[in-house]
Design a protein around this motif. Structure first.
Motif, mmCIF file in Angstrom:
data_model
loop_
_atom_site.group_PDB
_atom_site.id
_atom_site.type_symbol
_atom_site.label_atom_id
_atom_site.label_comp_id
_atom_site.label_asym_id
_atom_site.label_seq_id
_atom_site.Cartn_x
_atom_site.Cartn_y
_atom_site.Cartn_z
ATOM 1 N N ILE A 39 -21.730 -41.053 13.673
ATOM 2 C CA ILE A 39 -21.646 -41.488 15.066
ATOM 3 C C ILE A 39 -23.003 -41.963 15.565
ATOM 4 O O ILE A 39 -23.102 -42.877 16.396
ATOM 5 C CB ILE A 39 -21.102 -40.347 15.949
ATOM 6 N N ASP A 40 -24.071 -41.372 15.036
ATOM 7 C CA ASP A 40 -25.423 -41.724 15.456
ATOM 8 C C ASP A 40 -25.758 -43.194 15.201
ATOM 9 O O ASP A 40 -26.704 -43.727 15.769
ATOM 10 C CB ASP A 40 -26.426 -40.822 14.724
ATOM 11 N N THR A 41 -24.966 -43.844 14.360
ATOM 12 C CA THR A 41 -25.198 -45.265 14.046
ATOM 13 C C THR A 41 -24.419 -46.201 14.965
ATOM 14 O O THR A 41 -24.440 -47.413 14.754
ATOM 15 C CB THR A 41 -24.797 -45.559 12.588
ATOM 16 N N PHE A 42 -23.747 -45.674 15.981
ATOM 17 C CA PHE A 42 -22.877 -46.489 16.836
ATOM 18 C C PHE A 42 -23.621 -47.177 17.978
ATOM 19 O O PHE A 42 -23.005 -47.708 18.896
ATOM 20 C CB PHE A 42 -21.769 -45.618 17.450
ATOM 21 N N GLY A 43 -24.951 -47.197 17.943
ATOM 22 C CA GLY A 43 -25.710 -47.744 19.060
ATOM 23 C C GLY A 43 -25.415 -49.199 19.362
ATOM 24 O O GLY A 43 -25.390 -49.616 20.515
ATOM 25 N N GLY A 44 -25.161 -50.003 18.325
ATOM 26 C CA GLY A 44 -24.874 -51.417 18.540
ATOM 27 C C GLY A 44 -23.638 -51.629 19.381
ATOM 28 O O GLY A 44 -23.600 -52.510 20.259
ATOM 29 N N MET A 45 -22.605 -50.810 19.154
ATOM 30 C CA MET A 45 -21.384 -50.924 19.940
ATOM 31 C C MET A 45 -21.651 -50.537 21.392
ATOM 32 O O MET A 45 -21.177 -51.190 22.337
ATOM 33 C CB MET A 45 -20.301 -50.024 19.352
ATOM 34 N N GLY A 46 -22.446 -49.464 21.585
ATOM 35 C CA GLY A 46 -22.782 -49.047 22.943
ATOM 36 C C GLY A 46 -23.594 -50.094 23.681
ATOM 37 O O GLY A 46 -23.435 -50.281 24.887
ATOM 38 N N LEU A 47 -24.476 -50.792 22.967
ATOM 39 C CA LEU A 47 -25.273 -51.855 23.592
ATOM 40 C C LEU A 47 -24.367 -52.975 24.089
ATOM 41 O O LEU A 47 -24.548 -53.493 25.197
ATOM 42 C CB LEU A 47 -26.294 -52.393 22.600
ATOM 43 N N ARG A 48 -23.397 -53.367 23.292
ATOM 44 C CA ARG A 48 -22.473 -54.427 23.725
ATOM 45 C C ARG A 48 -21.742 -54.012 25.002
ATOM 46 O O ARG A 48 -21.569 -54.822 25.921
ATOM 47 C CB ARG A 48 -21.484 -54.743 22.608
#
Length: 360
Positions: free
Chosen positions: A334-343
Motif C-alpha cells: 500500500i505504501d507504493t500507492f502514492g501516485g494514485m493519491g496524487l492523481r
C-alpha cells in the motif's frame, strides 16, 4: 504561462515528478500578537519579523474576536511571507486567480499538475522558493505513507493530530482510543496511514470555509474525485462517503464529523506545518451505530489548514489513520500507492476550485 523551478505549467495530472527532500530551512517558531490589528511571526534564527496587518471594516464584536485576524468578515488580509530555505518569499494566488478567470471566460479547462513528494515534512513542502512558485503556477503537492513505524516528523504529526477532537471526551462519546506516540506499546498496535497535500484556492476567503459548507453533501459531490459516492447523514455537520481505494477492486466507506479548530490548536498546527495557519477544519471519523462495531480503523483524523494569501488561500490537507488490520507485508504494498493519491489530489484541487468559484 506557468511559473516555478520546474518550468511551465503542466498539461495534466499525468505530469508526476518525484522531488527529493528540500534543504532544512530556519523554522519560524513564534506567533506574535503585537496589536489587535496585527499578527505575525518571529524567526528565532534569522531575526526576521513578518507581520500581517489587517484593516477593519467594522469593529470586532467582542474582545475574543480580536485574534481572528483572518476569519471574520471585517478583516482584509494583506500579503503574508512564507518562510523558505533560500529566503522569504511572498506567496500569492493573484496570478492564478486571473488566469483561471480568463480560462473560465474562454471556456478552457486547466488540468492541475502534481508533484509526488517523498516526505510529509514541512520543509519538503514549503522549504524552497521553487516549491512555492510551483504552487503559484496552480500545482499541487502530495505525499503518502503506509507503515508500521513513524519518522520523527510523523511522530510530531501524531502528537498534534491524533487526539485532536471536537468531543469533550472522545473515548467515551466517540468510542475511539487515546493514543500516546511516546508509548511503545501504543505505537506497536498500529499501522499508520498518513497522507498530506497542498494547493492554492484562488478567489476564496477564509470566512466562507465553514463547517456547514464543508460538511454539505452538495459540496462533496462537487469536489470529491470521480467515483466517490456521498450520502446524507442525520447528525449535524456530518457526511458519509464511499470511494475506491483500488478502483473496481477495493472500496472504503467512512463517516466524518466536521468542526472548526480552536486557536490553541491552530498555533500547534502552524508549528507543525511550517507556515502560519489562520483557519482550520477538523474532520474526525464517527460511526452511525452507538456503541459502534469494532473494525480495523481505530482512529482517523483529517485536517484542513488554511493560510490567507493575496488572492485566495493556501490549503494544507493532512490525514492520519491508525489501523489494526493491515499486516506489515500488505502495508509495504500500500505504501507504493502514492501516485494514485496524487492523481486524486490533483482532481480534487481542480474540482474544488471550480466548485468554490461558482458558490462564493
Amino acid at each position: 504561462g506557468g511559473q516555478g523551478g520546474q518550468g511551465g505549467q503542466g498539461t495534466g495530472v499525468e505530469d508526476i515528478q518525484l522531488v527529493e527532500s528540500a534543504a532544512r530551512p530556519t523554522r519560524a517558531a513564534h506567533v506574535i500578537d503585537c496589536h489587535p490589528l496585527a499578527s505575525g511571526w518571529f524567526d528565532i534564527e534569522t531575526g526576521l519579523i513578518a507581520l500581517c496587518i489587517g484593516s477593519t471594516q467594522s469593529s470586532p464584536r467582542n474582545q475574543d474576536d480580536l485574534h481572528l485576524t483572518k476569519l471574520e468578515e471585517y478583516w482584509r488580509p494583506t500579503p503574508i511571507y512564507a518562510g523558505a530555505g533560500d529566503g522569504s518569499y511572498l506567496l500569492s494566488a493573484e496570478q492564478l486567480l486571473c488566469r483561471l478567470q480568463l480560462n473560465k471566460r474562454e471556456g478552457v479547462t486547466e488540468r492541475v499538475q502534481g508533484r509526488l513528494l517523498n516526505s510529509h515534512d514541512s520543509h519538503t513542502y514549503y522549504g524552497s522558493r521553487g516549491n512555492l512558485q510551483f504552487l503559484e503556477s496552480g500545482g499541487a503537492f502530495y505525499s503518502f505513507t503506509c507503515r508500521t513505524y513513524l519518522t520523527p516528523y510523523e511522530c510530531d504529526m501524531m502528537k498534534v493530530m491524533a487526539n485532536m477532537t471536537s468531543f469533550e471526551d472522545e473515548q467515551k462519546e466517540n468510542f475511539v482510543p487515546g493514543f500516546d506516540v511516546n508509548n511503545a506499546h501504543d505505537v506497536a498496535k498500529y499501522t499508520f496511514v498518513i497522507q498530506k497535500g497542498a494547493y492554492l484556492l484562488p478567489g476564496v476567503h477564509l470566512n466562507s470555509l465553514t463547517p456547514k459548507l464543508l460538511s454539505g453533501t452538495g459540496y462533496h459531490r462537487s469536489c470529491q474525485p470521480v467515483g466517490a459516492e456521498i450520502f446524507d447523514c442525520r447528525e449535524p455537520y456530518t457526511f458519509r462517503f464511499t470511494r475506491p481505494i483500488v478502483r473496481y477492486v477495493c472500496y472504503m466507506t467512512i463517516q466524518f464529523k466536521v468542526s472548526k479548530i480552536g486557536r490553541n490548536d491552530l498555533d500547534a498546527l502552524s508549528s507543525l506545518m511550517g507556515i502560519r495557519v489562520d483557519h482550520g477544519i477538523l474532520m474526525e471519523r464517527t460511526k452511525r451505530s452507538k456503541p459502534p462495531k469494532v473494525d480495523g480503523t481505530a482512529k482517523a483524523k483529517s485536517i484542513l489548514c488554511y493560510t490567507a494569501v493575496p488572492g485566495g488561500v493556501l490549503v494544507t490537507h493532512a490525514t492520519v489513520i491508525l489501523n489494526t488490520a493491515i499486516p506489515g507485508v500488505v502495508s509495504a504494498i500500500i505504501d507504493t500507492f502514492g501516485g494514485m493519491g496524487l492523481r486524486e489530489t490533483c482532481e480534487t484541487a481542480e474540482r474544488t476550485r471550480r466548485c468554490l468559484s461558482s458558490l462564493l
